[in-house]
Design an enzyme around this catalytic site. Structure first.
Site, mmCIF file in Angstrom:
data_model
loop_
_atom_site.group_PDB
_atom_site.id
_atom_site.type_symbol
_atom_site.label_atom_id
_atom_site.label_comp_id
_atom_site.label_asym_id
_atom_site.label_seq_id
_atom_site.Cartn_x
_atom_site.Cartn_y
_atom_site.Cartn_z
ATOM 1 N N PRO A 1 42.998 14.277 16.560
ATOM 2 C CG PRO A 1 42.057 14.824 18.604
ATOM 3 C CD PRO A 1 41.785 14.119 17.332
ATOM 4 C CD GLU A 2 48.774 12.158 14.759
ATOM 5 O OE1 GLU A 2 50.003 12.307 14.812
ATOM 6 O OE2 GLU A 2 48.210 11.528 13.853
#
Length: 281
Positions: free
Chosen positions: A2-3
């Site tokens: 996850p960014e």
DNA sequence: AGTGTCGCCTGAATGC
DNA sequence: TGCATTCAGGCGACAC
């Protein structure tokens, strides 16, 4: 992994379930992730309405009544699942926390690699808390501008790729979106950060915003599908142009990949970088 | 102060 | 087939 766009998507997915609700129970299946779980979470959160969900960098912030904030970081492999009231759920491997809300819905935090973090703080510490005080501007906010980025890169001896991953320069850009943004801006990831100037900085600001905003949009459009499928939030299909495409043709080249080798993979600061040497000089 | 390296952690992919 | 090794990476700690 996850960014910013994935974190934003998870936050938006949690919002309709958590907003105006209250925590009734917190069950932990271990004592810590990267850091210990907050002491007496249940006691400290119970009886407090959830006023809003926000995001700072890659942290989801659940804002409770009385200035109490719960921060959730998904690390590398953190996932959040929503279980509706009355729905059956069997605990899975690597489920570390189950939060039950007053309406009976449950929120499951699962994280195989346990690089994630869950902690609490007071809203007055948003700027000063150790986790936040070194953070640069939000890439989608007004403070992230060409003049700002020019200043931030001015004395940087490191590569532009590593500068973009530096959370003091700008938050939320991880390895994937750094590669994608540099491709879109046609900048060689190995270029020294301080040598990017003028129009190129403006272009970089614009493509970073564009790459992230488009990913958020893609995430938002999949949200309800995920809710329907199994309640798991935040992971969606991406169409990357260079990331994880070593040896493949890039979309702007018609070169012979037998000869050119296509998209290259190099290592910078221990991280993979993917780029097209013909498009990014 | 700025920069680079390491360790945390598990599962998937690869190597022998 | 099965065991061992390598790799992925956000972030803090640490060394220089």
């Amino acid at each position: 992994m996850p960014e910013l766009p994935e974190v934003e998507t998870v936050m938006r997915g949690l919002t309709p379930v958590m907003l105006n609700n209250k925590v009734s129970k917190v069950k932990l299946y271990r004592k810590d992730l990267r850091v210990p779980f907050p002491k007496n979470m249940e006691g400290r959160l119970a009886k407090r309405s959830i006023l809003s969900l926000t995001r700072r960098a890659k942290y989801i912030l659940v804002n409770f009544e009385g200035g109490v904030v719960l921060a959730i970081h998904l690390g590398m492999s953190g996932k959040v699942t929503i279980i509706s009231s009355g729905e059956r759920y069997d605990i899975q491997k690597h489920d570390h926390l189950v939060m039950t809300l007053e309406d009976g819905s449950r929120i499951i935090y699962n994280d195989p690699r346990r690089f994630g973090m869950i902690f609490m703080f007071d809203e007055s510490e948003l700027e000063t808390h150790a986790a936040f005080k070194h953070l640069g501007p939000e890439p989608l906010g007004n403070k992230f501008s060409a003049p700002y980025l020019m200043r931030a890169l001015k004395n940087k001896k490191t590569s532009i790729k590593q500068a973009l991953l530096d959370q003091r320069v700008v938050v939320g850009v991880g390895n994937i979106y750094a590669c994608e943004a540099l491709y879109q801006a046609k900048i060689n990831p190995e270029k020294q950060a301080s040598t990017i100037k003028g129009g190129k900085v403006e272009e970089l600001v614009s493509v970073i915003r564009d790459v992230l905003a488009r990913a958020i949009k893609a995430g938002g459009s999949t949200l309800k599908d995920y809710r329907h499928a199994d309640g798991e939030l935040g992971y969606f299909q991406h169409n990357f142009t260079v990331y994880d495409r070593k040896g493949l043709a890039c979309k702007d080249c018609n070169c012979n990949i037998e000869k050119t080798g296509g998209i290259q993979r190099i290592v910078q600061g221990g991280r993979s970088t993917f780029y097209c040497p013909r498009q990014q000089k």
